[in-house]
Design a protein around this motif. Structure first.
Motif, PDB file in Angstrom:
ATOM      1  N   THR A  77       0.841  -1.199   0.000  1.00 47.42           N
ATOM      2  CA  THR A  77       0.000   0.000   0.000  1.00 47.42           C
ATOM      3  C   THR A  77       0.880   1.255   0.000  1.00 47.42           C
ATOM      4  O   THR A  77       0.606   2.220  -0.711  1.00 47.42           O
ATOM      5  N   ARG A 136     -12.501  -1.230  -9.467  1.00 51.17           N
ATOM      6  CA  ARG A 136     -12.997  -1.879  -8.250  1.00 51.17           C
ATOM      7  C   ARG A 136     -12.825  -3.401  -8.313  1.00 51.17           C
ATOM      8  O   ARG A 136     -12.249  -4.028  -7.422  1.00 51.17           O
ATOM      9  N   ARG A 138      -9.288  -4.630  -8.131  1.00 49.33           N
ATOM     10  CA  ARG A 138      -8.731  -4.513  -6.788  1.00 49.33           C
ATOM     11  C   ARG A 138      -9.160  -5.706  -5.926  1.00 49.33           C
ATOM     12  O   ARG A 138      -8.380  -6.226  -5.125  1.00 49.33           O
ATOM     13  N   LEU A 155      -4.501  -3.892  -7.104  1.00 49.06           N
ATOM     14  CA  LEU A 155      -4.365  -2.771  -6.177  1.00 49.06           C
ATOM     15  C   LEU A 155      -3.618  -1.618  -6.855  1.00 49.06           C
ATOM     16  O   LEU A 155      -4.038  -0.448  -6.778  1.00 49.06           O
ATOM     17  N   ASP A 191      -5.831   0.124  -9.424  1.00 48.27           N
ATOM     18  CA  ASP A 191      -6.855   0.982  -8.813  1.00 48.27           C
ATOM     19  C   ASP A 191      -6.223   2.219  -8.188  1.00 48.27           C
ATOM     20  O   ASP A 191      -6.705   3.333  -8.341  1.00 48.27           O
ATOM     21  N   GLU A 192      -5.100   2.005  -7.499  1.00 47.54           N
ATOM     22  CA  GLU A 192      -4.512   3.093  -6.712  1.00 47.54           C
ATOM     23  C   GLU A 192      -3.683   4.038  -7.589  1.00 47.54           C
ATOM     24  O   GLU A 192      -3.745   5.250  -7.433  1.00 47.54           O
TER      25      GLU A 192
END
Lengths: 324, 366
Positions: A5, A138, A141, A149, A152-153
């Motif tokens: 993350t 969505r 992810r 991830l 999306d990010e």
């Protein structure tokens, strides 16, 4: 998953921070490839940021802001072209003039109109470019590990100017490399006399390049004021136009490497912000200034020929005089 | 700089062309004032009154003039060698750091030694920071314009780091050094002239102004009356001819850039030693960039630099007074004027020369 993350967040802000650099770098690339040196990228972006913030506030539409930003920036480009192409003035001097003019005029007008020390009123709703969610963001992810991830990010969830700016890279590469206009434009930056002999207008091509440069600076400035922030702040370009010059040199005046250089400088910036006040084990507090100084330092070292070699277009900075 | 030279009589070249371009620049500024709904005439009257209408105002004006003389001369000297030094801001910043270190470390010395040493340290710092881009251009082929732009940012980040983490005053919220010792600073003019029976109101004007005047004379003598100045001008006019005459363009590039940087250091002398008595972050405040306008408008000649530095001194001080009376016209107006002056007197020089030449010819034909 925590470190993933963190990486995604850093990469996401890398993209956000690199977009103004990318716009200005492509702008500078177009101009310099045609033989017109432009150190006024900073001023053009600043004026575009101001004009777009004002227009978006008045009309309530971010796209009207983009139009106004591009218009203001192109006008300044034409001033530069008038001095540099028509009157064969010193291009560096003209660029410095445009930077100063922009720094002064945006604050004077902003203060006279809104009386907030040069700031424009905050933009809300449709007056700002909202974040676009790309298709399947969505779903990816949830179902695809790691890549989903990141998709999306990092890739999804930016404002429209971000995608326009990234789209400008392949377009620039294609037009410069594969079209007749691009060939002529590159020729006029290397050997304007040859282009003139072929019966093509040197001034016309250079004006064309300068206008494209204005459009791209307009996009970059609009992104700053109407997408990244919600309004104009005095001196909000904060030297990005100059880092973009560095990126152009780094990329050896080529579009794809320019994208790479801007991402690198954006990453440095993102890391510097992330490390602000953080104590690293064994190192202690990282001097953020050292990271911020890296793009400038690397450019000086590169230009001095200590790593690689920067080769500008042959005729860049030289006004073209037809022999009589 | 224009490729097709337009022949003008000397008086027109040196006097009329700059005058016309400055007038045009002021007219543009007037239009901006008009555009924000104020009267340009009233603004001009307030500006002149604020800058020249009182002894105090004049003191402030001359204090600003001091800054512009230094930065304008810095640009002018580089211009004579055919170089464009936009690194005045960075050179002054580094000069400030050297000067502050001298003021703080050498504080035990008596003032008569300390002050000249600190000024020399500042000049050396500026010279070093001009020398490096000059040396890089002369030996490695990297253009001084790009190098000095990058150096401005490097100097700014370095000074933030030093003032916050190393040299900063402990416990201060602002990024600044501790105050210099009382004998390490320059005498304000009102104190200097008080024993002579001349009573002046307290202004920031200090002996750095005299240093600036001395620099004007020294640079005039150097550029127009010395062997080195001749060599610098020859390289600026035609590097190949200079090389043929046995003058090394590389060496002159380095010398001119170092000299230019040392002159930019004068800004630090006036601001840090003369007024604030400590080193503040961002003390250069754009004076280095306005110096480009001063140098261009003054045609690189010390008399021209002095006159245009005074004009910008008037605009700065008058602009400050004006913004008190008319809050809609901020001092950034001066930055606008500076930008337009650079555009008209620098980049559009050819246009204005042509205009003047055509007008003169009309007069002769009639």
């Amino acid at each position: 998953m925590d470190w993933l993350t963190t990486i995604a967040v850093i990469l996401d802000s890398t993209i956000r921070l690199s977009i103004p650099l990318l716009c200005a770098a492509l702008a500078g690339l177009w101009s310099e490839r045609s033989g017109v040196v432009d150190i006024g990228l900073e001023g053009k972006m600043l004026v575009a940021a101001f004009a777009s913030a004002v227009a978006a506030f008045v009309t309530g539409s971010a796209w009207a802001g983009l139009g106004a930003g591009i218009l203001a920036s192109v006008l300044l480009s034409l001033v530069h072209g008038f001095a540099a192409i028509t009157w064969r003035g010193n291009q560096i001097v003209s660029g410095v003039a445009i930077n100063m003019l922009a720094a002064g005029v945006t604050v004077v007008l902003g203060n006279a109109w809104y009386g907030q020390g040069g700031r424009t009123p905050p933009l809300e709703g449709a007056a700002r470019f909202g974040d676009l969610t790309l298709p399947f963001a969505r779903a990816m992810r949830e179902h695809v590990p790691v890549l989903g991830l990141l998709y999306d990010e990092v890739i999804s969830g930016h404002g429209a100017p971000v995608y326009l700016a990234i789209l400008a890279v392949p377009i620039t590469a294609f037009v410069l490399k594969r079209t007749r206009f691009g060939l002529r434009l590159r020729a006029v930056g290397e050997n304007p006399a040859a282009v003139d002999t072929a019966g093509i207008s040197v001034a016309g091509l250079r004006y064309g390049a300068v206008v494209i440069c204005g459009v791209l600076c307009g996009l970059g400035g609009t992104y700053l004021a109407v997408s990244q922030s919600a309004g104009f702040l005095p001196q909000m370009t904060a030297g990005k136009g100059f880092i973009a010059l560095a990126a152009v040199i780094f990329a050896n005046w080529r579009p794809w490497p320019a994208l790479g250089a801007c991402q690198l400088f954006g990453l440095l910036d993102a890391i510097a912000i992330r490390l602000q006040g953080v104590l690293l084990p064994g190192i202690g507090q990282v001097p953020v200034q050292a990271i911020q100084a890296l793009p400038y330092l690397l450019t000086v070292i590169l230009l001095a020929g200590f790593i690689g070699k920067a080769v500008p277009p042959k005729a860049s900075g030289l006004p073209y005089v037809k022999e009589r | 700089m224009s490729a097709t030279p337009i022949d003008l009589p000397r008086w027109a070249d040196a006097g009329l062309v700059p005058l016309v371009s400055v007038t045009a620049a002021l007219l543009v500024a007037g239009l901006v004032v008009l555009g924000i709904g104020e009267s340009p005439l009233e603004a001009t009257a307030l500006l002149l009154k604020g800058a020249l209408g009182s002894v105090e105002g004049l003191g402030f004006t001359l204090y600003y003039t001091t800054n512009f003389i230094f930065t304008g001369l810095a640009v002018a000297v580089a211009f004579h060698a055919g170089l464009f030094n936009i690194g005045g801001e960075g050179q002054a910043t580094i000069a400030g750091i050297f000067l502050a270190l001298a003021c703080l470390w050498l504080a035990p010395l008596p003032g008569i030694l300390l002050v000249p040493l600190a000024i020399l340290a500042g000049a050396a710092g500026g010279a070093l920071y001009g020398f490096i881009p000059g040396w890089l251009q002369a030996t490695r082929g990297s253009h001084v314009v790009i190098t000095t732009i990058m150096f401005n940012f490097l100097a700014a980040t370095l000074s933030v780091y030093l003032l916050v983490n190393v040299m900063g005053k402990p416990g201060s919220m602002q990024a600044e050094t501790p105050e210099f010792a009382g004998h390490a600073v320059l005498t304000p003019m009102h104190q200097l002239l008080a024993p002579l029976g001349i009573k002046l109101p307290a202004t920031p004007l200090n002996t750095a102004f005299l240093l600036a005047l001395a620099a004007l004379v020294a640079i005039w003598a150097l550029i127009y009356r010395s062997r080195l100045g001749y060599a610098i001008r020859t390289v600026g006019a035609n590097p190949r001819a200079a090389a043929y005459a046995g003058i090394s363009p590389a060496r002159m590039t380095i010398v001119a850039m170092a000299l230019s940087g040392a002159l930019a250091g004068g800004l630090a002398v006036n601001e840090a030693m003369g007024v604030q008595h400590r080193l503040l972050i961002d003390f250069t405040a754009g004076y280095g960039f306005v110096g480009i306008a001063v140098g261009l408008m003054g045609r690189g000649h010390p008399i021209g630099v002095a006159l245009s530095a005074f004009l910008f001194g008037v605009l700065y001080q008058g602009g400050a007074e004006l913004s008190f009376d008319k809050p809609t016209i901020t001092r950034d107006m001066v930055v606008v004027i500076g930008g337009v002056v650079i555009l008209f007197a620098g980049a559009l020089d050819g246009l204005f020369r042509k205009l003047v030449a055509n007008t003169l010819q009309l007069g002769r034909a009639a």
